[in-house]
Design an enzyme around this catalytic site. Structure first.
Site, short mmCIF file in Angstrom:
data_model
loop_
_atom_site.label_atom_id
_atom_site.label_comp_id
_atom_site.label_asym_id
_atom_site.label_seq_id
_atom_site.Cartn_x
_atom_site.Cartn_y
_atom_site.Cartn_z
N CYS A 49 0.82 -1.23 0.05
CA CYS A 49 0.08 -0.01 0.08
C CYS A 49 0.86 1.36 0.22
O CYS A 49 0.62 2.14 -0.75
CB CYS A 49 -0.87 0.09 1.13
SG CYS A 49 -1.95 -1.38 1.40
N HIS A 50 1.92 1.34 0.81
CA HIS A 50 2.57 2.41 1.06
C HIS A 50 3.79 2.77 -0.10
O HIS A 50 4.09 3.71 -0.38
CB HIS A 50 3.56 2.50 2.32
CG HIS A 50 4.05 3.43 2.65
ND1 HIS A 50 3.66 4.58 2.84
CD2 HIS A 50 5.48 3.69 2.90
CE1 HIS A 50 4.75 5.62 3.24
NE2 HIS A 50 5.78 4.93 3.18
#
Length: 163
Positions: A49-50
């Site tokens: 996600c990051h």
């Protein structure tokens, strides 16, 4: 049943995180007007996600807006403090907006829940992107492989908007 094209976005309480701060809102308020790209991730600061999903949308924000998108919103089942810190760290120019769905109500209403209990994360959003026009879902793209960003990523959304 997972939300499908033609269905309206449900209205549930969420925290809306923007460059101006955090506010109580409903999902319908945030996602219900204009052309919105809403992408959901399992968790703020988690590796895929990051490092992959969110940065792709930040990088493509101007191009998405040039293709007719009014707002780009990222949703995650995290508390608003974590989401605010993630937004500040990942999107310092405030190109995106965020939904902190701390209790997972929106994830459940959309039936976009992924059970990550075995990894200690509990119930989270599945990795997904939606194209929403005036509160009605037009397109739903759910990833099939954990840790993969293909059909829910910004390049796929851009390609879809341009076709």
């Amino acid at each position: 049943m997972t939300i499908e094209p033609g269905q309206p976005i449900p209205s549930v309480p969420i925290k809306h995180v923007t460059g101006a701060g955090v506010a109580d809102a409903s999902s319908a308020d945030v996602l219900g007007s204009g052309t919105v790209v809403f992408f959901t991730v399992p968790g703020a600061f988690t590796p895929t996600c990051h490092l992959n999903h969110l940065p792709g949308y930040v990088a493509a924000a101007d191009e998405l807006k040039a293709a007719g998108v009014d707002r780009i919103v990222c949703g995650t089942v995290n508390d608003h403090h974590v989401v605010k810190a993630w937004a500040e760290a990942s999107d310092p120019d405030h190109k995106l907006e965020f939904i902190a769905d701390g209790l997972g109500r929106l994830a459940k209403e959309l039936d976009l829940v992924r059970d990550l209990t075995s990894g200690g994360l509990g119930l989270r959003f599945s990795r997904t992107s939606l194209l929403i026009r005036d509160g009605v879902v037009e397109q739903v793209n759910v990833e099939g492989v954990p840790g993969e960003v293909t059909n829910s990523g910004a390049p796929a959304m851009l390609a879809s908007l341009k076709s």
